[in-house]
Design a protein around this motif. Structure first.
Motif, PDB file in Angstrom:
ATOM      1  N   GLU A 374     -20.083 -18.959  10.278  1.00 37.25           N
ATOM      2  CA  GLU A 374     -19.939 -17.836   9.156  1.00 37.25           C
ATOM      3  C   GLU A 374     -20.483 -18.092   8.069  1.00 37.25           C
ATOM      4  O   GLU A 374     -19.963 -19.147   7.287  1.00 37.25           O
ATOM      5  N   PRO A 375     -21.241 -17.260   7.447  1.00 34.42           N
ATOM      6  CA  PRO A 375     -22.251 -16.555   7.768  1.00 34.42           C
ATOM      7  C   PRO A 375     -23.470 -17.341   8.148  1.00 34.42           C
ATOM      8  O   PRO A 375     -24.186 -17.659   7.139  1.00 34.42           O
ATOM      9  N   GLY A 376     -23.791 -17.808   9.404  1.00 31.97           N
ATOM     10  CA  GLY A 376     -24.933 -18.329   9.692  1.00 31.97           C
ATOM     11  C   GLY A 376     -24.745 -19.882   9.541  1.00 31.97           C
ATOM     12  O   GLY A 376     -25.565 -20.633   9.765  1.00 31.97           O
ATOM     13  N   MET A 377     -23.541 -20.283   9.058  1.00 34.77           N
ATOM     14  CA  MET A 377     -23.397 -21.795   8.879  1.00 34.77           C
ATOM     15  C   MET A 377     -22.166 -22.202   9.350  1.00 34.77           C
ATOM     16  O   MET A 377     -20.985 -21.471   9.602  1.00 34.77           O
ATOM     17  N   TRP A 378     -22.202 -23.321  10.025  1.00 35.87           N
ATOM     18  CA  TRP A 378     -20.996 -23.739  10.565  1.00 35.87           C
ATOM     19  C   TRP A 378     -19.678 -24.202   9.681  1.00 35.87           C
ATOM     20  O   TRP A 378     -20.032 -24.985   8.702  1.00 35.87           O
ATOM     21  N   GLN A 379     -18.488 -23.592   9.747  1.00 36.39           N
ATOM     22  CA  GLN A 379     -17.441 -23.990   8.883  1.00 36.39           C
ATOM     23  C   GLN A 379     -16.196 -24.400   9.495  1.00 36.39           C
ATOM     24  O   GLN A 379     -16.025 -23.928  10.751  1.00 36.39           O
ATOM     25  N   GLY A 382     -12.943 -22.693   6.099  1.00 37.95           N
ATOM     26  CA  GLY A 382     -13.553 -22.235   4.780  1.00 37.95           C
ATOM     27  C   GLY A 382     -14.177 -23.411   4.334  1.00 37.95           C
ATOM     28  O   GLY A 382     -15.278 -23.027   3.397  1.00 37.95           O
ATOM     29  N   VAL A 383     -14.388 -24.551   4.939  1.00 37.81           N
ATOM     30  CA  VAL A 383     -15.256 -25.598   4.250  1.00 37.81           C
ATOM     31  C   VAL A 383     -16.320 -25.854   5.197  1.00 37.81           C
ATOM     32  O   VAL A 383     -16.375 -25.994   6.483  1.00 37.81           O
ATOM     33  N   PRO A 384     -17.848 -25.794   4.795  1.00 37.39           N
ATOM     34  CA  PRO A 384     -18.916 -25.759   5.638  1.00 37.39           C
ATOM     35  C   PRO A 384     -19.056 -27.313   6.011  1.00 37.39           C
ATOM     36  O   PRO A 384     -18.581 -28.338   5.378  1.00 37.39           O
ATOM     37  N   LEU A 385     -19.688 -27.614   7.286  1.00 41.65           N
ATOM     38  CA  LEU A 385     -20.127 -28.643   7.759  1.00 41.65           C
ATOM     39  C   LEU A 385     -21.082 -29.048   7.145  1.00 41.65           C
ATOM     40  O   LEU A 385     -22.241 -28.666   7.085  1.00 41.65           O
ATOM     41  N   ASN A 386     -21.142 -30.167   6.055  1.00 37.94           N
ATOM     42  CA  ASN A 386     -22.262 -30.474   5.173  1.00 37.94           C
ATOM     43  C   ASN A 386     -22.454 -32.075   5.433  1.00 37.94           C
ATOM     44  O   ASN A 386     -21.679 -32.784   4.977  1.00 37.94           O
ATOM     45  N   LEU A 387     -23.582 -32.467   5.983  1.00 37.49           N
ATOM     46  CA  LEU A 387     -23.644 -34.047   6.266  1.00 37.49           C
ATOM     47  C   LEU A 387     -24.512 -34.500   5.400  1.00 37.49           C
ATOM     48  O   LEU A 387     -25.736 -34.075   4.982  1.00 37.49           O
ATOM     49  N   ALA A 388     -24.319 -35.811   4.782  1.00 37.08           N
ATOM     50  CA  ALA A 388     -25.223 -36.819   4.137  1.00 37.08           C
ATOM     51  C   ALA A 388     -26.053 -37.382   4.902  1.00 37.08           C
ATOM     52  O   ALA A 388     -25.713 -38.299   5.774  1.00 37.08           O
ATOM     53  N   ILE A 389     -27.422 -37.292   4.896  1.00 37.86           N
ATOM     54  CA  ILE A 389     -28.334 -37.964   5.656  1.00 37.86           C
ATOM     55  C   ILE A 389     -29.177 -39.117   4.560  1.00 37.86           C
ATOM     56  O   ILE A 389     -29.734 -38.630   3.725  1.00 37.86           O
ATOM     57  N   ALA A 390     -29.004 -40.286   4.915  1.00 41.05           N
ATOM     58  CA  ALA A 390     -29.842 -41.428   4.120  1.00 41.05           C
ATOM     59  C   ALA A 390     -30.929 -42.142   4.895  1.00 41.05           C
ATOM     60  O   ALA A 390     -30.489 -42.563   6.118  1.00 41.05           O
ATOM     61  N   PRO A 391     -32.231 -42.083   4.344  1.00 42.97           N
ATOM     62  CA  PRO A 391     -33.322 -42.931   4.905  1.00 42.97           C
ATOM     63  C   PRO A 391     -32.908 -44.266   4.236  1.00 42.97           C
ATOM     64  O   PRO A 391     -32.635 -44.589   3.359  1.00 42.97           O
ATOM     65  N   GLY A 411     -27.912 -24.099  11.834  1.00 45.15           N
ATOM     66  CA  GLY A 411     -26.665 -23.797  10.897  1.00 45.15           C
ATOM     67  C   GLY A 411     -25.904 -24.827  10.490  1.00 45.15           C
ATOM     68  O   GLY A 411     -24.649 -24.499  10.024  1.00 45.15           O
ATOM     69  N   ILE A 412     -26.247 -26.300  10.531  1.00 45.00           N
ATOM     70  CA  ILE A 412     -25.566 -27.247   9.799  1.00 45.00           C
ATOM     71  C   ILE A 412     -25.928 -27.574   8.659  1.00 45.00           C
ATOM     72  O   ILE A 412     -27.317 -28.141   8.469  1.00 45.00           O
ATOM     73  N   GLN A 413     -25.384 -27.372   7.593  1.00 42.32           N
ATOM     74  CA  GLN A 413     -25.777 -28.027   6.307  1.00 42.32           C
ATOM     75  C   GLN A 413     -25.800 -29.480   6.065  1.00 42.32           C
ATOM     76  O   GLN A 413     -25.286 -30.261   6.768  1.00 42.32           O
ATOM     77  N   SER A 414     -26.808 -29.851   5.127  1.00 38.11           N
ATOM     78  CA  SER A 414     -26.972 -31.203   5.158  1.00 38.11           C
ATOM     79  C   SER A 414     -27.958 -31.615   3.705  1.00 38.11           C
ATOM     80  O   SER A 414     -28.445 -30.591   3.095  1.00 38.11           O
TER      81      SER A 414
END
Length: 561
Positions: A374-379, A382-391, A411-414
């Protein structure tokens, strides 16, 4: 006369204005490449990068340039031969052998004349320094073997070193490679974190470091005049940063004699155009490019979330970004610990672990973990799944960006982050994109990547009680001893059995690898590979032992007249 005066006046007026002078029309002059005398004592190697740090024992420093410099500047007890077997380096060592079974003791005897380039002896102090740093430092490569050491003692002026282990350790030959000058590093500013960040303070190999200039992209190595063994034929080896077109041009003009650089599909025809002037060989690196899914972070703690991330990744697209269609694209990695180029390599990836996006599977797993789209993002809540990506390094930045793009499509924020030490097992990094060293002992690698921390009695270390401990006095969680942040006591029991030799490592891997794949902890991609280009003006040059590379044999290089 009036016309002359008018012209002079016009010129004077033009000189007082800001108008540009009329363009000069010239005739192109035929140019020739300036010749220079051949220096029989110098070989120049074109490389893709000279960026550091340069500590071969730090995961964040793993690179082709770090491996090259370590091969030429640092002493090792054992070195890999052409057949992939480790053998005692007798330029440094007299002997190394197990001298006691209970307790388990390995005794090393260092050659009396072996010394650093500042005349300090290579001795027990260097063994102790490496042990003390690697047993405790986060982000250390293949540290599990050093954690088994209980004590190091010395005699005969530090030239005889007795290493006592807590338990039998068949992989002991993998230890004490690339010894470091303890007398210069132990009290240096910045400590272990800064060790070899900007260069090498002393050499224990056939070459010594004369200059390292990152801005110019050049490293100059000269013959180590205090090297005790047979001196090398060359006076100087220069590593010079260049792109592939520049390398090709420099090989044609004779300004460069060797090249070791990553190439993509567009670069290969350029090198092929050199024809019989050169020979080329693909040289696989000593690591595997991978995505680490770290359960130490809150967002990735649940296996369903990690599996969902794997289910949205397009491995072919990631490999294409990472390799550019070059030689590395032919070495996709389908095992967790053994690289594709290694002798005896076998794929272990279960069919259930996807290599192409499976949106329905990802949706099922995230729903199972309590997420809704919702809406188009996985939550969740009420908290979006937001992943930290490190090179892990700058050269993995494009790969990390591609991971971010693929997650966004699903639909996974990062977000891409750049922590100071990406391999430190902290909660600030959910996904780490970078190299996994793959040239060590298999049991040691297994324990270094998937083992738990051990206490003094040999048991699994547990975290101190916290406010999150469950009511009823439930035991606190065991502590990981690896960059993934993973610890499963059931798995660790088998890991320790392999490390001590109680169970053959092949049997342990056959049992554990399917379980580790299903836990979605590591998603291997490919084995980085460089193109090694050799001009006919040099001799004694070879691709080198497996996973060691051509610089392991640099002492044999010669320049033809």
């Amino acid at each position: 006369m009036r016309r002359v005066v008018a012209v002079v006046a016009a010129l004077a007026l033009a000189g007082c204005t800001n108008a540009p002078p009329p363009p000069l029309v010239t005739t192109e002059v035929a140019r020739t490449e300036p010749t220079r005398a051949v220096d029989p004592g110098e070989v120049v190697v074109g490389v893709g990068s000279v960026a550091g740090g340069y500590n071969p024992h730090k995961l964040a420093d793993q690179s082709a340039i770090t491996t090259a410099l370590a091969q030429m500047l640092l002493p090792s007890v054992f070195r890999t031969g052409a057949d992939g077997v480790r053998r005692l380096d007798r330029t440094v060592m007299v002997s190394a052998e197990v001298t006691s079974a209970e307790p388990y003791v390995v005794t090393y005897r260092v050659r009396q004349e072996a010394a650093w380039s500042d005349s300090a002896p290579i001795a027990a102090e260097d063994f102790v320094y490496l042990w003390e740093q690697l047993r405790d430092a986060p982000g250390a490569a293949d540290a599990a073997g050093y954690r088994l050491i209980e004590n190091i003692s010395a005699r005969e002026g530090g030239k005889v070193v007795a290493v006592t282990f807590a338990e039998p350790y068949p992989g002991w030959r993998s230890l004490f490679a690339d010894l470091l000058p303890a007398h210069l590093l132990k009290d240096s500013p910045g400590g272990w974190e800064a060790a070899l960040a900007d260069g090498f303070p002393a050499s224990g190999g056939p070459y010594s470091l004369r200059a390292l200039d990152r801005d110019r992209g050049e490293v100059v190595l000269e013959r180590n005049d205090r090297y005790w063994a047979e001196p090398v034929a060359l006076d100087r080896v220069v590593l010079r940063r260049t792109d592939v077109p520049g390398l090709v041009g420099a090989l044609r003009t004779g300004h460069v004699q060797l090249g070791l650089t990553p190439v993509d599909a567009e670069d290969e025809p350029l090198i092929d155009g050199l024809g019989a002037e050169v020979t080329t060989t693909a040289v696989p690196g000593s690591s595997v490019a991978a995505v680490l899914l770290r359960p130490v972070s809150e967002a990735m703690r649940e296996s369903a979330v990690r599996k969902a991330v794997v289910a949205v990744l397009d491995r072919a697209a990631l490999i294409a970004v990472g390799t550019g269609g070059g030689p590395a694209a032919a070495l996709p990695a389908d095992a967790l610990l053994v690289p594709p180029s290694a002798p005896g390599y076998q794929a272990t990836r279960p069919a259930a672990v996807p290599v192409k996006p499976v949106p329905a599977q990802a949706q099922q797993l995230l729903t199972q973990a309590g997420y809704t789209k919702e809406p188009g993002m996985w939550q969740r809540g009420g908290v979006p799944l937001n992943l930290a990506i490190a090179p892990a390094r700058e050269d993995y930045a494009d790969l990390a960006t591609e991971v971010q793009r693929q997650l966004s499509v699903a639909g996974i924020q990062s977000r891409v982050v750049t922590p100071a030490d990406p391999y430190a097992p902290t909660e600030s990094v959910d996904l780490l994109v970078g190299p996994m060293p793959a040239d060590g002992d298999a049991a040691t690698a297994l324990a270094s990547w998937f083992g738990c921390a051990r206490d003094a009695a040999g048991g699994t270390t547990t975290a101190p009680p916290t406010s999150t401990t469950t009511p009823g006095g439930a035991a606190p969680e065991p502590v990981a001893a690896n960059p993934i942040g993973y610890c499963d006591p059931g798995v660790d029991e088998s890991v320790q059995a392999a490390l001590s030799g109680a169970t053959p490592v092949a049997d342990v891997l056959a049992d554990l690898e399917p379980r580790l794949w299903q836990s979605a902890l590591v998603y291997p991609l490919y084995q980085p590979t460089d193109q090694f280009v050799v001009h006919r003006s040099v001799s004694g040059v070879a691709p080198g032992p497996p996973l060691a590379g051509p610089f392991a044999l640099a002492y044999e290089w010669r320049r033809r007249g």
